[in-house]
Design a protein around this motif. Sequence first.
Motif, PDB file in Angstrom:
ATOM      1  N   GLU A 157       0.944  -1.397   0.205  1.00 21.68           N
ATOM      2  CA  GLU A 157       0.541   0.063   0.567  1.00 21.68           C
ATOM      3  C   GLU A 157       1.154   1.573  -0.381  1.00 21.68           C
ATOM      4  O   GLU A 157       1.417   1.617   0.122  1.00 21.68           O
ATOM      5  CB  GLU A 157      -0.629  -0.260   1.315  1.00 21.68           C
ATOM      6  CG  GLU A 157      -2.095  -1.212   1.345  1.00 21.68           C
ATOM      7  CD  GLU A 157      -2.624  -0.731   0.430  1.00 21.68           C
ATOM      8  OE1 GLU A 157      -3.287   0.660   0.010  1.00 21.68           O
ATOM      9  OE2 GLU A 157      -3.718  -1.657  -0.386  1.00 21.68           O
ATOM     10  N   PRO A 158       0.594   2.396  -0.552  1.00 18.70           N
ATOM     11  CA  PRO A 158       1.339   3.785  -0.877  1.00 18.70           C
ATOM     12  C   PRO A 158       1.422   3.902   0.878  1.00 18.70           C
ATOM     13  O   PRO A 158       0.304   3.873   1.477  1.00 18.70           O
ATOM     14  CB  PRO A 158       0.377   4.473  -1.085  1.00 18.70           C
ATOM     15  CG  PRO A 158      -0.605   3.804  -2.291  1.00 18.70           C
ATOM     16  CD  PRO A 158      -0.780   2.327  -1.217  1.00 18.70           C
ATOM     17  N   THR A 159       2.890   4.726   0.914  1.00 13.69           N
ATOM     18  CA  THR A 159       2.684   5.561   2.247  1.00 13.69           C
ATOM     19  C   THR A 159       3.032   6.351   2.774  1.00 13.69           C
ATOM     20  O   THR A 159       2.676   7.087   4.139  1.00 13.69           O
ATOM     21  CB  THR A 159       4.705   4.404   2.917  1.00 13.69           C
ATOM     22  OG1 THR A 159       5.077   5.505   2.310  1.00 13.69           O
ATOM     23  CG2 THR A 159       4.338   2.945   2.632  1.00 13.69           C
ATOM     24  N   GLU A 260       9.923   2.526  -2.452  1.00 11.10           N
ATOM     25  CA  GLU A 260       8.818   3.036  -3.005  1.00 11.10           C
ATOM     26  C   GLU A 260       8.002   3.587  -4.355  1.00 11.10           C
ATOM     27  O   GLU A 260       7.080   3.099  -4.359  1.00 11.10           O
ATOM     28  CB  GLU A 260       8.383   4.721  -2.290  1.00 11.10           C
ATOM     29  CG  GLU A 260       8.647   4.751  -1.004  1.00 11.10           C
ATOM     30  CD  GLU A 260       7.371   4.435   0.259  1.00 11.10           C
ATOM     31  OE1 GLU A 260       6.551   4.167  -0.569  1.00 11.10           O
ATOM     32  OE2 GLU A 260       8.099   3.791   0.923  1.00 11.10           O
ATOM     33  N   GLU A 264       5.065   1.449  -6.437  1.00  8.76           N
ATOM     34  CA  GLU A 264       4.387   2.105  -8.084  1.00  8.76           C
ATOM     35  C   GLU A 264       4.107   1.275  -9.059  1.00  8.76           C
ATOM     36  O   GLU A 264       2.953   1.293  -9.063  1.00  8.76           O
ATOM     37  CB  GLU A 264       4.746   4.035  -7.499  1.00  8.76           C
ATOM     38  CG  GLU A 264       3.464   4.694  -8.460  1.00  8.76           C
ATOM     39  CD  GLU A 264       2.362   4.685  -8.148  1.00  8.76           C
ATOM     40  OE1 GLU A 264       1.904   5.506  -8.972  1.00  8.76           O
ATOM     41  OE2 GLU A 264       2.069   3.957  -6.523  1.00  8.76           O
ATOM     42  N   ARG A 267       2.106  -1.895  -8.570  1.00  6.59           N
ATOM     43  CA  ARG A 267       0.943  -1.400  -8.152  1.00  6.59           C
ATOM     44  C   ARG A 267       0.399  -1.554  -9.395  1.00  6.59           C
ATOM     45  O   ARG A 267      -0.519  -1.710  -9.735  1.00  6.59           O
ATOM     46  CB  ARG A 267       0.412  -0.604  -7.880  1.00  6.59           C
ATOM     47  CG  ARG A 267       0.512  -1.071  -5.510  1.00  6.59           C
ATOM     48  CD  ARG A 267      -0.051   0.299  -4.674  1.00  6.59           C
ATOM     49  NE  ARG A 267       0.786   1.572  -4.819  1.00  6.59           N
ATOM     50  CZ  ARG A 267       1.829   1.736  -4.140  1.00  6.59           C
ATOM     51  NH1 ARG A 267       2.462   0.978  -3.625  1.00  6.59           N
ATOM     52  NH2 ARG A 267       2.451   3.866  -4.854  1.00  6.59           N
TER      53      ARG A 267
END
Length: 311
Positions: A157-159, A260, A264, A267
């Motif tokens: 999940e995005p942080t 990160e 991305e 995802r």
Amino acid sequence: MLFRAATADPAHLDRAVAHPADGPVPALTAEKIREELAGNRIRPEWIWTAEDEDGRILARALWWGRSDSAQPIALDCLQVGAGVADPAGVAAGLLDAGHAAFGGLPGYNLSLPRGWRADPELAAAVAWRRDAAYRTGLTREIERLRYEWTPAAGTAEPTGRLVFREGSDEEMLDAFVRLSRGSLDLATRHELELMDAEQLAREDFDFYLDCPGERSWWRLAHLPDGRLAGLAVPSATPYHRNVGYLGVVPEQRGQGLIDEILAEITRFHAAQGAERITATTDTVNLPMAAAFDRAGYEVTEIRLVLEAPAR
């Protein structure tokens, strides 16, 4: 010995395609070659054979390119019959003939299992191929890890540590320039010995623009305060989704931001239903390899790349 492309007649092409794909180094099956021919990624003029005076095929080389490539991009398969006394010599002659016809030296990509050096038969088969490649000018060697993600690995999940947005061509080119500085990628380092970072950025930009992926997929990565952190270029091959290009600008490295950016890209592809995402990195690029490991990507093979030194 006769070296020729499989363009003389349909019978020659059929014989070349049906040549046994045996030996310890993985090779394309006849069915797969037919599929690639139908997709224009392998062409009769890119299939070369070495034949004895009786017309028996002793060796075969298959070059590959994209469907719209003017010339082949890479040598995909190189095989010499088990009974040939000097496999490296025959293979070198075959490659020289192909290179002369192409007017260039496409690289040679060998796809190998992990631990291939511990297998004596496989190591010997790689040795004569490497010898042949070196004799024909493919003397620069890079060993790469090929990774693969599947949905079973899940996505992170995005942080909120980074903000991703689309960027203009000028912004993207600037990011490519900044990411090349201090890069651990061997190809990038080699290229920067021959050209400046701006020229390399344009070449990288054009390369990914020409890949099957869409330009609209690309994203700049920024810190919440607006400073550039890196670049994410989800891409694709003719077969599946691909990580493409990613990196962190020098002043932001060492903070785990590569995780990160990779997350991305993963995802993005996963949201579009990708069942497989591939990626590669040099074996010496330990930080990138570690990031793939943390993201659930699995090493599926070692890719030994033999290419001509840049001039």
